[in-house]
Design a protein around this motif. Sequence first.
Motif, PDB file in Angstrom:
ATOM      1  N   ALA A 102       3.440  -1.166   1.550  1.00 34.34           N
ATOM      2  CA  ALA A 102       4.727  -1.598   0.996  1.00 34.34           C
ATOM      3  C   ALA A 102       4.574  -2.889   0.197  1.00 34.34           C
ATOM      4  O   ALA A 102       5.212  -3.060  -0.848  1.00 34.34           O
ATOM      5  CB  ALA A 102       5.748  -1.784   2.112  1.00 34.34           C
TER       6      ALA A 102
ATOM      7  N   CYS B 152       6.197  -2.094  -3.230  1.00 32.35           N
ATOM      8  CA  CYS B 152       7.630  -2.400  -3.213  1.00 32.35           C
ATOM      9  C   CYS B 152       7.866  -3.801  -3.778  1.00 32.35           C
ATOM     10  O   CYS B 152       6.949  -4.617  -3.836  1.00 32.35           O
ATOM     11  CB  CYS B 152       8.180  -2.397  -1.781  1.00 32.35           C
TER      12      CYS B 152
ATOM     13  N   CYS C 296      10.021   3.031  -0.758  1.00 32.54           N
ATOM     14  CA  CYS C 296       9.924   2.017  -1.816  1.00 32.54           C
ATOM     15  C   CYS C 296      10.682   2.459  -3.067  1.00 32.54           C
ATOM     16  O   CYS C 296      11.428   1.673  -3.656  1.00 32.54           O
ATOM     17  CB  CYS C 296       8.465   1.745  -2.172  1.00 32.54           C
TER      18      CYS C 296
END
Length: 177
Positions: A41, A45, A86
Amino acid sequence: MTALARTSRCDPSLIEAARGGDERALVSLISAAQPDVRRYAARNCRVSDIDDAVQETLLLVYRRIGTLRAVTSFSAWLFAVARRACHRLLRMSVGMPDVSVDTADERWARLAPEDIRMDLSRAIQSLPGHYREVILLRDIEEFSIDEIAAVLGLSRESVKARIHRARLMIREYLIRD
């Protein structure tokens, strides 16, 4: 190779136990997966979405681990879930509507396991023979790409392409349903 991939390959019994409903195994599996999900992530993200993506991913693992068909596909499944989280968070942040996967997940979550099996069976049966064959060998019999290529007399690339196309056809069949 990530630590998660090593974990899933070295200890498939933990994944199998979690799939079977062992709560302690599930907690251990989630604890082992969390650092890798967070690392994924962090790379994929926005900074403000990392914690939410990790939480959503681990929650989905907790809820849906029983639906995982093959122990060997755990890490790929886990990272696909994290990637979707995400992307969904990014779409929401730029004001795009949250289409889809969540709605489909909610619909599938309400179905009984027998109904899901029947729908999936129908989807596989609807495939042309050469696609059905590779899906059955890969996802049901859990053959490797090389083993499938040897059995069918195809190149690795052909096997991968057929698996990819077959999964797309299955997805389309299930979404239309």
